[in-house]
Design an enzyme around this catalytic site. Sequence first.
Site, PDB file in Angstrom:
ATOM      1  N   ASP A  12       0.846  -1.175   0.194  1.00  0.00           N
ATOM      2  CA  ASP A  12      -0.105  -0.096  -0.040  1.00  0.00           C
ATOM      3  C   ASP A  12       0.460   1.318  -0.285  1.00  0.00           C
ATOM      4  O   ASP A  12       2.045   1.394   0.455  1.00  0.00           O
ATOM      5  CB  ASP A  12      -0.716   0.154   0.672  1.00  0.00           C
ATOM      6  CG  ASP A  12      -2.054  -0.864   1.191  1.00  0.00           C
ATOM      7  OD1 ASP A  12      -2.342  -1.340  -0.020  1.00  0.00           O
ATOM      8  OD2 ASP A  12      -2.845  -1.283   2.444  1.00  0.00           O
ATOM      9  N   SER A  36      -5.768  17.643  -9.754  1.00  0.00           N
ATOM     10  CA  SER A  36      -4.278  17.012  -9.271  1.00  0.00           C
ATOM     11  C   SER A  36      -4.005  17.115  -7.629  1.00  0.00           C
ATOM     12  O   SER A  36      -4.674  18.627  -6.716  1.00  0.00           O
ATOM     13  CB  SER A  36      -2.690  17.879 -10.036  1.00  0.00           C
ATOM     14  OG  SER A  36      -1.968  17.305  -8.925  1.00  0.00           O
ATOM     15  N   PHE A 116      -5.399   0.626  -7.415  1.00  0.00           N
ATOM     16  CA  PHE A 116      -5.169  -0.625  -7.701  1.00  0.00           C
ATOM     17  C   PHE A 116      -5.114  -1.339  -8.284  1.00  0.00           C
ATOM     18  O   PHE A 116      -5.762  -1.562  -9.330  1.00  0.00           O
ATOM     19  CB  PHE A 116      -6.543  -1.776  -6.739  1.00  0.00           C
ATOM     20  CG  PHE A 116      -5.758  -2.773  -6.447  1.00  0.00           C
ATOM     21  CD1 PHE A 116      -4.499  -3.042  -5.318  1.00  0.00           C
ATOM     22  CD2 PHE A 116      -6.285  -4.144  -7.163  1.00  0.00           C
ATOM     23  CE1 PHE A 116      -5.237  -3.716  -4.631  1.00  0.00           C
ATOM     24  CE2 PHE A 116      -5.800  -5.530  -6.529  1.00  0.00           C
ATOM     25  CZ  PHE A 116      -4.699  -5.475  -5.380  1.00  0.00           C
ATOM     26  N   GLN A 170     -14.407  -5.447  -2.353  1.00  0.00           N
ATOM     27  CA  GLN A 170     -13.856  -4.322  -3.611  1.00  0.00           C
ATOM     28  C   GLN A 170     -14.383  -5.550  -5.139  1.00  0.00           C
ATOM     29  O   GLN A 170     -14.131  -4.825  -6.212  1.00  0.00           O
ATOM     30  CB  GLN A 170     -12.806  -3.626  -3.604  1.00  0.00           C
ATOM     31  CG  GLN A 170     -11.864  -4.881  -3.897  1.00  0.00           C
ATOM     32  CD  GLN A 170     -11.341  -4.263  -2.159  1.00  0.00           C
ATOM     33  OE1 GLN A 170     -11.945  -4.764  -1.463  1.00  0.00           O
ATOM     34  NE2 GLN A 170      -9.898  -4.467  -2.371  1.00  0.00           N
ATOM     35  N   ASN A 193     -19.445  -4.298   3.684  1.00  0.00           N
ATOM     36  CA  ASN A 193     -19.791  -2.446   4.550  1.00  0.00           C
ATOM     37  C   ASN A 193     -21.349  -2.831   3.789  1.00  0.00           C
ATOM     38  O   ASN A 193     -22.111  -3.391   3.101  1.00  0.00           O
ATOM     39  CB  ASN A 193     -19.034  -2.122   3.680  1.00  0.00           C
ATOM     40  CG  ASN A 193     -18.719  -1.598   2.576  1.00  0.00           C
ATOM     41  OD1 ASN A 193     -19.250  -1.463   1.690  1.00  0.00           O
ATOM     42  ND2 ASN A 193     -17.633  -1.858   2.459  1.00  0.00           N
ATOM     43  N   GLY A 253     -11.644  -2.235   7.972  1.00  0.00           N
ATOM     44  CA  GLY A 253     -12.638  -3.342   7.429  1.00  0.00           C
ATOM     45  C   GLY A 253     -12.353  -4.253   7.853  1.00  0.00           C
ATOM     46  O   GLY A 253     -13.000  -5.589   8.169  1.00  0.00           O
ATOM     47  N   ASP A 254     -10.632  -4.711   7.628  1.00  0.00           N
ATOM     48  CA  ASP A 254      -9.901  -6.443   7.373  1.00  0.00           C
ATOM     49  C   ASP A 254     -10.117  -6.000   9.326  1.00  0.00           C
ATOM     50  O   ASP A 254      -9.637  -7.547   9.441  1.00  0.00           O
ATOM     51  CB  ASP A 254      -8.717  -6.251   6.798  1.00  0.00           C
ATOM     52  CG  ASP A 254      -8.463  -5.846   5.046  1.00  0.00           C
ATOM     53  OD1 ASP A 254      -9.772  -6.611   4.682  1.00  0.00           O
ATOM     54  OD2 ASP A 254      -8.154  -5.310   4.125  1.00  0.00           O
TER      55      ASP A 254
END
Length: 300
Positions: A12, A36, A116, A170, A193, A253-254
């Site tokens: 990450d 930006s 991602f 996701q 969620n 969440g994890d």
Amino acid sequence: MAALICGSLAFDTIMTFEGRFAEQILPEQLHILNVSFLVPTLRRDFGGCAGNIAYGLKLLGGDPRPMAMLGADGGEYLARLQQLGIDTRFIGQAGDTYTAQAMIMTDRDNNQITAFHPGAMMQAHRNRNRIPQDAGVQVGIIAPDGREAMLQHAAEFVAAGIPFVFDPGQGLPMFNGDELRRFIEQASWIAVNDYEGKMLCDRTGWTLAEMSRQVRGLVVTLGAEGCEVWEQGARTEVAPVKPAQVVDPTGCGDAWRGGLLHGLEKGWPLVRCAQLGNRLGALKIAQRGPQNYTLDFTPD
């Protein structure tokens, strides 16, 4: 007993924007969006759903076993997991691609924009390891991963007789209604969620109450509002835990799911599992990065 955690391992890159996205994006100009953001702070963390969930469960004294794929640059991550005492026997490595990468930008209201790159995650179905029937695994979870791997792992959990949590996250948009209904029929629990819960309802044509009657339980996390536990069509609200401070929502969440798995391993009622998840999420949000928090309580 162990918990098998199927999902991604990722690096990450986390950036902080000190303003608000809403003040920089003009709704009437969305068709020519070109913005930006100045991000004064940047850091690189170990992440990915499988890694983050395993970290939380290990803190609680559990035995997490991530099943995931790393890329050619994944040696550092593998060494970290081993240093934490996390079993890495089910982790594969693809030599022809990068480890999954998430670029996450957070504004002052904790809204996030994420890019991602899946990298090795898309080869997770080629992992030579398979879900075992006799390795002391008591419970599992299917977290966001490569599409084919998620389908494969669900079938393998069923074949092995291991109850599992379906946590599409996701990855949910990758599946059509029939595929999602099949996941639910195979799963023992569902964790989403509130946004994912609405999407899951839309794609399956089932309400949360209807889904909860097909599994042992369904949980909808609500961020700062706590969560809802659905069992056999009945909803129970589980109050949130107030964090010491709100610093970084990445991986909350994890962390919550690490608490969920710990409780399921112990055979706790689902509401008690959710309460522990809320507590772990509150600890995580007070620290930067998804795997840098520590416990300030005894879980049992």
